[in-house]
Design an enzyme around this catalytic site. Structure first.
Site, PDB file in Angstrom:
ATOM      1  CG  ASP A  58      42.357 -52.179  23.380  1.00 31.62           C
ATOM      2  OD1 ASP A  58      41.926 -51.133  23.903  1.00 31.62           O
ATOM      3  OD2 ASP A  58      43.340 -52.203  22.607  1.00 31.62           O
ATOM      4  CG  ASN A  59      44.002 -53.559  18.052  1.00 32.86           C
ATOM      5  OD1 ASN A  59      44.357 -52.717  18.868  1.00 32.86           O
ATOM      6  ND2 ASN A  59      43.816 -53.281  16.769  1.00 32.86           N
ATOM      7  CB  ALA A 118      38.364 -49.587  19.272  1.00 27.36           C
ATOM      8  CG  ASN A 145      41.254 -48.764  13.020  1.00 27.33           C
ATOM      9  OD1 ASN A 145      41.307 -49.961  13.264  1.00 27.33           O
ATOM     10  ND2 ASN A 145      41.322 -47.842  13.969  1.00 27.33           N
ATOM     11  CB  THR A 183      35.937 -35.725  17.787  1.00 28.04           C
ATOM     12  OG1 THR A 183      36.766 -34.557  17.870  1.00 28.04           O
ATOM     13  CG2 THR A 183      35.737 -36.045  16.326  1.00 28.04           C
ATOM     14  CE1 TYR A 200      39.981 -39.118  15.462  1.00 31.01           C
ATOM     15  CE2 TYR A 200      39.428 -36.798  15.469  1.00 31.01           C
ATOM     16  CZ  TYR A 200      39.478 -38.006  16.112  1.00 31.01           C
ATOM     17  OH  TYR A 200      39.032 -38.113  17.401  1.00 31.01           O
ATOM     18  CG  HIS A 218      47.000 -35.485  22.962  1.00 30.96           C
ATOM     19  ND1 HIS A 218      46.998 -36.850  22.950  1.00 30.96           N
ATOM     20  CD2 HIS A 218      46.050 -35.093  22.094  1.00 30.96           C
ATOM     21  CE1 HIS A 218      46.068 -37.268  22.107  1.00 30.96           C
ATOM     22  NE2 HIS A 218      45.482 -36.226  21.575  1.00 30.96           N
ATOM     23  N   GLY A 238      46.347 -28.088  10.216  1.00 28.14           N
ATOM     24  CA  GLY A 238      45.074 -28.657  10.665  1.00 28.14           C
ATOM     25  C   GLY A 238      44.529 -28.057  11.952  1.00 28.14           C
TER      26      GLY A 238
HETATM   27  N1  UFG Z   1      50.136 -27.890  20.914  1.00 26.93           N
HETATM   28  C1  UFG Z   1      51.354 -27.209  21.024  1.00 26.93           C
HETATM   29  N2  UFG Z   1      52.461 -27.955  21.285  1.00 26.93           N
HETATM   30  C2  UFG Z   1      52.420 -29.323  21.448  1.00 26.93           C
HETATM   31  C3  UFG Z   1      51.195 -29.986  21.321  1.00 26.93           C
HETATM   32  C4  UFG Z   1      50.068 -29.232  21.050  1.00 26.93           C
HETATM   33  O1  UFG Z   1      51.421 -26.006  20.888  1.00 26.93           O
HETATM   34  O2  UFG Z   1      53.492 -29.926  21.683  1.00 26.93           O
HETATM   35  C5  UFG Z   1      48.921 -27.099  20.677  1.00 26.93           C
HETATM   36  C6  UFG Z   1      48.202 -27.495  19.400  1.00 26.93           C
HETATM   37  O3  UFG Z   1      48.713 -26.791  18.315  1.00 26.93           O
HETATM   38  C7  UFG Z   1      46.759 -27.130  19.771  1.00 26.93           C
HETATM   39  C8  UFG Z   1      46.671 -27.354  21.283  1.00 26.93           C
HETATM   40  O4  UFG Z   1      48.028 -27.373  21.729  1.00 26.93           O
HETATM   41  O5  UFG Z   1      46.564 -25.785  19.523  1.00 26.93           O
HETATM   42  C9  UFG Z   1      46.034 -28.677  21.656  1.00 26.93           C
HETATM   43  O6  UFG Z   1      46.657 -29.711  20.887  1.00 26.93           O
HETATM   44  P1  UFG Z   1      46.425 -31.255  21.181  1.00 26.93           P
HETATM   45  O7  UFG Z   1      47.275 -32.009  20.216  1.00 26.93           O
HETATM   46  O8  UFG Z   1      46.610 -31.529  22.633  1.00 26.93           O
HETATM   47  O9  UFG Z   1      44.878 -31.476  20.889  1.00 26.93           O
HETATM   48  P2  UFG Z   1      44.026 -31.151  19.574  1.00 26.93           P
HETATM   49  O10 UFG Z   1      43.083 -30.040  19.955  1.00 26.93           O
HETATM   50  O11 UFG Z   1      44.859 -30.936  18.385  1.00 26.93           O
HETATM   51  O12 UFG Z   1      43.280 -32.523  19.310  1.00 26.93           O
HETATM   52  C10 UFG Z   1      42.529 -33.189  20.312  1.00 26.93           C
HETATM   53  C11 UFG Z   1      42.480 -34.690  19.981  1.00 26.93           C
HETATM   54  C12 UFG Z   1      41.695 -34.958  18.729  1.00 26.93           C
HETATM   55  C13 UFG Z   1      40.364 -34.285  18.821  1.00 26.93           C
HETATM   56  C14 UFG Z   1      40.527 -32.827  19.153  1.00 26.93           C
HETATM   57  C15 UFG Z   1      39.242 -32.107  19.340  1.00 26.93           C
HETATM   58  O13 UFG Z   1      43.782 -35.184  19.811  1.00 26.93           O
HETATM   59  O14 UFG Z   1      41.532 -36.342  18.576  1.00 26.93           O
HETATM   60  O15 UFG Z   1      41.260 -32.687  20.364  1.00 26.93           O
HETATM   61  O16 UFG Z   1      39.562 -30.761  19.600  1.00 26.93           O
HETATM   62  F1  UFG Z   1      39.696 -34.393  17.661  1.00 26.93           F
END
Ligand code: UFG
Length: 333
Positions: free
Chosen positions: A31-32, A74, A92, A117, A141, A189, A283
Site C-alpha cells: 500500500d502506498n 488498491a 492508477n 463494482t 471510474y 459516502h 453521476g
Molecule cells: N448521498 C447523500 N448525501 C451525502 C452522501 C451521499 O445524499 O452526503 C447519497 C448519494 O447521492 C447516493 C447515496 O447517498 O444517492 C449513496 O452515496 P455514496 O456516496 O455513499 O455511494 P455511491 O453509491 O455514490 O458510490 C459507492 C462507491 C463507489 C461505487 C458505488 C457503487 O463510492 O465507489 O458505491 O454503487 F462505485
C-alpha cells in the site's frame, strides 16, 4: 496461503486482511498509504509501503515471496473525481492493475480476486441486478474498473489466470470491536457523513436529490457490511482455480433510500440529525441493488448483517470511538 493484498491499508482491504489473517493465511500488504492507514493493517500482516507503479519493487516482492494468490484493492474510488481527471484513473486503476498482472504472469501466480463494482452496470434497465446484465458504465471510474475486468478475462484465456471479480455494491459498517473502520479524507459516502452530524462535526446531512422515481424520492442503494465483503473474498480466494473466470455481485439484495439511512442513524445514535434537501449529485443513478443469488449459491456466501440498523450501528461504534479516524489530527469537514 501466502497472499499479497494491494490496498490492504484501505477501508475494504484492511477488513479483508484481518479476515485472511484470522483464517491462518500469511499476508503481505502492499500500500502506498496515499489513502490507506498503516494503523488499519492487522499487526500479524507484513506491510510494505510502496507503489504499484514501481515494477522493480513488484518484481522484488514476487521474487522474495512465492505468493499463491493476490487480492487487488488498491485504486482511486471517487466517481466525481474520475470525471474531472479521467487519465489519473486510467493510469492508477488500469495501468497499475496491468503492471501487477504482468508481474503475476512472469512469476506464474494464477489466483486473483479483483475489487470491481456494480457501477460497471451503469444505469440498469430494471432491478435487482444479475451478473448477466449489460455493462454500460457511466463514469471514467466505472469504465476503468470494467477495463480491468477485460484484462482479467483475456489473461484467463491467454495464460491461465484464475480470477474472481467481486462487483461490490455499497460497502458500509466497521469491525464489530470498533478498532478499524471507514476513514476517507475527504469523506463523500453517505453513512459516515450522516454519522459525522451525530458527532457534531457537521451541522446537517445534505440529501442529494429528492425527485428520483423511488419510494421516497431519494436514491436507493444496497449497503453491504464490510466484514461480509471480507468473507466473500475469503470464499473467492479459496475457490478460484487457474483459467477460470468468475463474476459475482457482492450485495445483500436489499435496497435502502437515503432517507431510510438517515432514519436508521437517528435510531442508532439518538441524535436528531437534521437534513437539508439539495440538488441531485452529478453521476448518481436512482436505484442499485443486487440479485445475489449466484454468489450465495456458488460460494455459499450469506451476509451476516442483514439489518441496516446493525450495519449503521457498527459504523457508529467506530466513529464515536475514533472521531478523527486513524489520526489524532482534526479533519476537514
Ligand atoms: N448521498 C447523500 N448525501 C451525502 C452522501 C451521499 O445524499 O452526503 C447519497 C448519494 O447521492 C447516493 C447515496 O447517498 O444517492 C449513496 O452515496 P455514496 O456516496 O455513499 O455511494 P455511491 O453509491 O455514490 O458510490 C459507492 C462507491 C463507489 C461505487 C458505488 C457503487 O463510492 O465507489 O458505491 O454503487 F462505485
Amino acid at each position: 496461503m501466502k497472499i499479497l493484498v494491494t490496498g490492504g491499508a484501505g477501508y475494504v482491504g484492511s477488513h479483508c486482511v484481518r479476515a485472511l489473517v484470522a483464517a491462518g493465511n500469511d499476508v503481505c500488504v502492499l500500500d502506498n498509504l496515499s489513502a490507506g492507514h498503516a494503523k488499519a493493517v492487522d499487526p500479524k500482516a507484513r506491510l510494505v509501503v510502496g507503489d504499484l507503479v514501481d515494477r522493480v519493487l513488484l518484481d522484488q516482492l514476487f521474487s522474495a515471496v512465492r505468493f499463491e494468490a493476490v487480492l487487488h484493492f488498491a485504486a482511486f474510488i471517487e466517481v466525481g473525481q474520475s470525471v474531472i481527471d479521467p487519465l489519473a484513473f486510467y493510469d492508477n486503476n488500469v495501468g497499475n492493475s496491468v503492471r501487477l498482472l504482468q508481474t503475476m504472469q512472469k512469476h506464474a501466480v494464477k489466483r486473483f480476486v479483483f475489487s470491481s463494482t456494480c457501477a460497471t452496470y451503469g444505469i440498469p434497465p430494471k432491478m435487482p441486478i444479475t451478473e448477466d446484465f449489460a455493462q454500460i458504465p457511466a463514469s471514467p471510474y466505472a469504465r476503468a474498473k470494467l477495463a480491468v475486468e477485460w484484462a482479467l478475462a483475456d489473461s484467463a484465456t491467454a495464460w491461465g489466470l484464475g480470477f474472481t471479480a467481486l462487483r461490490y455494491f455499497n460497502a458500509a459498517g466497521a469491525a464489530p470491536d470498533g478498532t478499524i473502520g471507514e476513514d476517507h479524507d475527504p469523506e463523500t459516502h453517505l453513512i459516515p457523513n450522516v454519522l459525522k452530524v451525530a458527532l457534531g462535526q457537521r451541522e446537517c446531512v445534505k440529501i442529494f436529490g429528492t425527485d428520483y422515481p423511488t419510494r421516497d424520492g431519494t436514491c436507493v442503494r444496497d449497503y453491504v457490511h464490510v466484514d461480509d465483503l471480507a468473507v466473500a473474498h475469503l470464499r473467492a480466494i479459496e475457490t478460484v482455480s487457474p483459467g477460470a473466470a468468475r463474476y459475482y455481485n457482492a450485495g445483500t439484495g436489499r435496497g435502502a433510500t437515503v432517507r431510510e439511512v438517515v432514519d436508521v442513524a437517528r435510531r442508532v445514535t439518538g441524535h436528531a440529525i437534521p437534513i437539508v434537501e439539495v440538488e441531485r449529485r452529478a453521476g448518481d443513478v436512482p436505484e442499485l441493488y443486487a440479485d445475489s443469488t449466484k454468489i450465495r449459491a456458488e460460494l455459499g456466501w450469506t451476509p451476516r448483517y442483514d439489518k441496516l440498523d446493525d450495519i449503521v450501528g457498527s459504523a457508529w461504534n467506530w466513529h464515536k470511538n475514533h472521531p478523527n479516524g486513524f489520526d489524532d489530527r482534526p479533519r476537514k469537514a
